[in-house]
Scaffold this active site. Structure first.
Site, mmCIF file in Angstrom:
data_model
loop_
_atom_site.group_PDB
_atom_site.id
_atom_site.type_symbol
_atom_site.label_atom_id
_atom_site.label_comp_id
_atom_site.label_asym_id
_atom_site.label_seq_id
_atom_site.Cartn_x
_atom_site.Cartn_y
_atom_site.Cartn_z
ATOM 1 N N PHE A 86 0.883 -1.161 0.000
ATOM 2 C CA PHE A 86 0.000 0.000 0.000
ATOM 3 C C PHE A 86 0.925 1.216 0.000
ATOM 4 O O PHE A 86 1.814 1.330 0.840
ATOM 5 C CB PHE A 86 -0.879 -0.023 1.248
ATOM 6 C CG PHE A 86 -1.964 0.998 1.224
ATOM 7 C CD1 PHE A 86 -3.189 0.722 0.641
ATOM 8 C CD2 PHE A 86 -1.770 2.257 1.777
ATOM 9 C CE1 PHE A 86 -4.199 1.672 0.611
ATOM 10 C CE2 PHE A 86 -2.779 3.212 1.744
ATOM 11 C CZ PHE A 86 -3.991 2.920 1.165
ATOM 12 N N TYR B 165 -10.817 1.257 10.828
ATOM 13 C CA TYR B 165 -12.027 1.645 10.090
ATOM 14 C C TYR B 165 -12.384 0.666 8.986
ATOM 15 O O TYR B 165 -13.370 0.831 8.298
ATOM 16 C CB TYR B 165 -11.899 3.070 9.525
ATOM 17 C CG TYR B 165 -10.659 3.322 8.685
ATOM 18 C CD1 TYR B 165 -10.583 2.863 7.385
ATOM 19 C CD2 TYR B 165 -9.577 4.020 9.202
ATOM 20 C CE1 TYR B 165 -9.453 3.087 6.613
ATOM 21 C CE2 TYR B 165 -8.441 4.253 8.441
ATOM 22 C CZ TYR B 165 -8.386 3.781 7.146
ATOM 23 O OH TYR B 165 -7.259 4.001 6.390
ATOM 24 N N LYS B 166 -11.543 -0.370 8.782
ATOM 25 C CA LYS B 166 -11.847 -1.366 7.751
ATOM 26 C C LYS B 166 -12.658 -2.499 8.390
ATOM 27 O O LYS B 166 -13.784 -2.279 8.801
ATOM 28 C CB LYS B 166 -10.556 -1.826 7.088
ATOM 29 C CG LYS B 166 -9.914 -0.691 6.269
ATOM 30 C CD LYS B 166 -8.558 -1.017 5.689
ATOM 31 C CE LYS B 166 -8.020 0.206 4.924
ATOM 32 N NZ LYS B 166 -6.593 0.095 4.629
HETATM 33 C C1 LIG Z 1 -5.794 1.236 4.451
HETATM 34 C C2 LIG Z 1 -4.336 1.050 4.600
HETATM 35 C C3 LIG Z 1 -3.544 2.030 5.187
HETATM 36 C C4 LIG Z 1 -4.180 3.331 5.570
HETATM 37 O O1 LIG Z 1 -3.367 4.225 6.220
HETATM 38 P P1 LIG Z 1 -4.015 5.552 6.810
HETATM 39 O O2 LIG Z 1 -2.930 6.210 7.505
HETATM 40 O O3 LIG Z 1 -5.152 5.118 7.695
HETATM 41 O O4 LIG Z 1 -4.574 6.346 5.681
HETATM 42 C C5 LIG Z 1 -2.199 1.766 5.370
HETATM 43 N N1 LIG Z 1 -1.663 0.578 4.977
HETATM 44 C C6 LIG Z 1 -2.417 -0.378 4.388
HETATM 45 C C7 LIG Z 1 -1.804 -1.676 3.981
HETATM 46 C C8 LIG Z 1 -3.769 -0.163 4.174
HETATM 47 O O5 LIG Z 1 -4.506 -1.088 3.582
#
Ligand SMILES: *Cc1c(COP(=O)(O)O)cnc(C)c1O
Length: 415
Positions: free
Chosen positions: A128, A225-226
């Site tokens: 990500f 939040y997921k």
């Molecule tokens: C959703 C997600 C994030 C999100 O990071 P935020 O700081 O909450 O925006 C980070 N890493 C992965 C692997 C994700 O799927």
């Protein structure tokens, strides 16, 4: 599996589902099959009352007194302890605050500080992106770091590990394909080279049982939040193994992570234990829905959760193979359930308009560039009939090429 031939066979699977009652805990709009709980979990019904209570009673009536009387000050730690069993962590190993990106910066930099002579960091090419960006930002503040990328056409982990590697950052479940790492084996492999590992659990917490302590994991971060359904903007978490806590120094040394924040002294002295991974004042209102969602999680057996998740994704893949393969979609996620999280990605050259056509028909998943249709299967509120309905609509959209309509081609900011 015996692939159902009718919708009523799926209804029978729903009737036999031990997690079925939990669906009533959530607000789910009529006419929607929600397969995007891996991006934003659904609203737990009890979150509404909890938010109202925090606003009207704790803030409205309690005012400043609520920092003590409503336990506000300790919430990052008390919620950390409540979340810990979901990731196989112990008490005092998890803090709930800030965002995943910010927590990754904290634990990654702390881990680098624990391996001062080593100048190599390892990341997955298909991470990500925020993980790559944060690593870049953190090493950019220091001197002389080299980054080695693995996966997605790059070398494997084995090829890049040596005695120069300080820290490896890995996603337990890949956000696009749903590929699941063997956390115990990989952690051991990294430790054999004297390096530390940071696990990103964004797509595994609440999707499957995680065993950080049993795997001797060093650090982990993740969002709530997921799959955890903590609400948009809910605070993230950081895990730091007890054995590392007093050696680890994180750079966002704000007053809430100080050993004695209300002494108001000039010099920084980190709190003992996980508390030093706090920074400043937490976003209190965003903790309320998370508290309510953790009340739901108290009732969930993670082995049942995993069994249902595997069954849902297995059913989806089997139905897609049977009904949609001739229409140009290909399953990208691992076909062996043991190597898969709780999501399935399909490849289609026109993935974006196909997803828009699905969403307009009430089947909500999402799109990840360049060509992936992503479907998340949240076992708490997705049923087998939902899977059946989703595949029927997908087949119809593909067979009729409904996605070719102009209005589906316009890209929104969030995909
Ligand atoms: C959703 C997600 C994030 C999100 O990071 P935020 O700081 O909450 O925006 C980070 N890493 C992965 C692997 C994700 O799927």
């Amino acid at each position: 599996m015996n692939v159902p031939r009718t919708r009523s066979e799926c209804e029978q699977l729903d009737e036999a589902d031990p997690l079925r009652q939990l669906r009533d805990e959530f607000v789910l709009p009529d006419g929607v099959v929600y397969l995007d709980g891996n991006s934003l979990g659904a609203l737990p019904r009890r979150a509404r009352a909890r938010v109202r209570e925090m606003v009207d009673v704790e803030w409205g009536q309690g005012l400043i007194r609520s920092w003590n009387e409503a336990g506000w000050f300790d919430l990052p730690l008390t919620l950390g302890d409540r979340l810990a069993p979901l990731i196989g962590a112990g008490s005092g190993e998890v803090v709930v605050c800030d965002s995943t990106s910010v927590n990754l910066f904290k634990v990654f930099t702390a881990a680098l500080g624990m391996r001062p002579g080593r100048k190599v960091v390892v990341a997955e090419a298909g991470s990500f992106p925020t993980d790559l960006y944060v690593m870049e930002g953190a090493t950019g503040l220091l001197e002389g770091y080299e980054r080695r990328l693995i996966g997605d056409g790059q070398p494997g982990l084995d090829d890049v590990l040596d005695d120069d590697v300080a820290v490896v950052v890995l996603s337990h479940v890949d956000y696009r394909t749903g590929r699941l790492h063997d956390m115990a084996a990989v952690t051991e492999q990294v430790h054999r080279h004297g390096a530390l590992v940071v696990w990103d659990l964004c797509h595994s917490v609440g999707a499957l049982p995680v065993h950080l302590e049993d795997c001797a994991a060093d650090f982990a971060v993740g969002c709530t939040y997921k799959y955890l359904n903590g609400g948009p903007g809910a605070p993230a978490f950081a895990f730091v193994a007890t054995k590392h806590q007093n050696e680890a120094r994180q750079p966002l040394s704000g007053w809430h992570g100080h050993a004695d924040p209300f002494a108001f002294v000039g010099g920084y002295e980190p709190a003992p234990g996980i508390g030093r991974f706090r920074a400043g004042t937490p976003q209190l209102l965003s903790y309320a829905p998370l508290q309510a969602s953790l009340d739901v999680w108290d009732r969930v057996d993670l082995a049942e959760l995993r069994a249902k998740s595997e069954a849902l994704t297995e059913l989806f893949i089997a139905l897609v193979d049977r009904e949609c393969a001739e229409h140009g979609v290909e399953v990208v996620s691992p076909r062996d359930a043991r190597e898969r999280g709780s999501q399935v990605a399909l490849r289609h050259a026109d993935g974006y308009p196909v997803m828009q056509a699905l969403i307009e028909r009430g089947i909500i998943g999402d799109f990840r560039a360049p060509d992936l249709l992503r479907f998340g299967f949240t076992p708490l509120y997705v049923g087998f009939t939902d899977v059946w309905d989703a595949v029927q609509v997908l087949r119809e959209v593909l067979a009729t090429q409904a996605w070719r309509d102009e209005r589906y081609q316009v890209r929104a900011a969030v995909t």
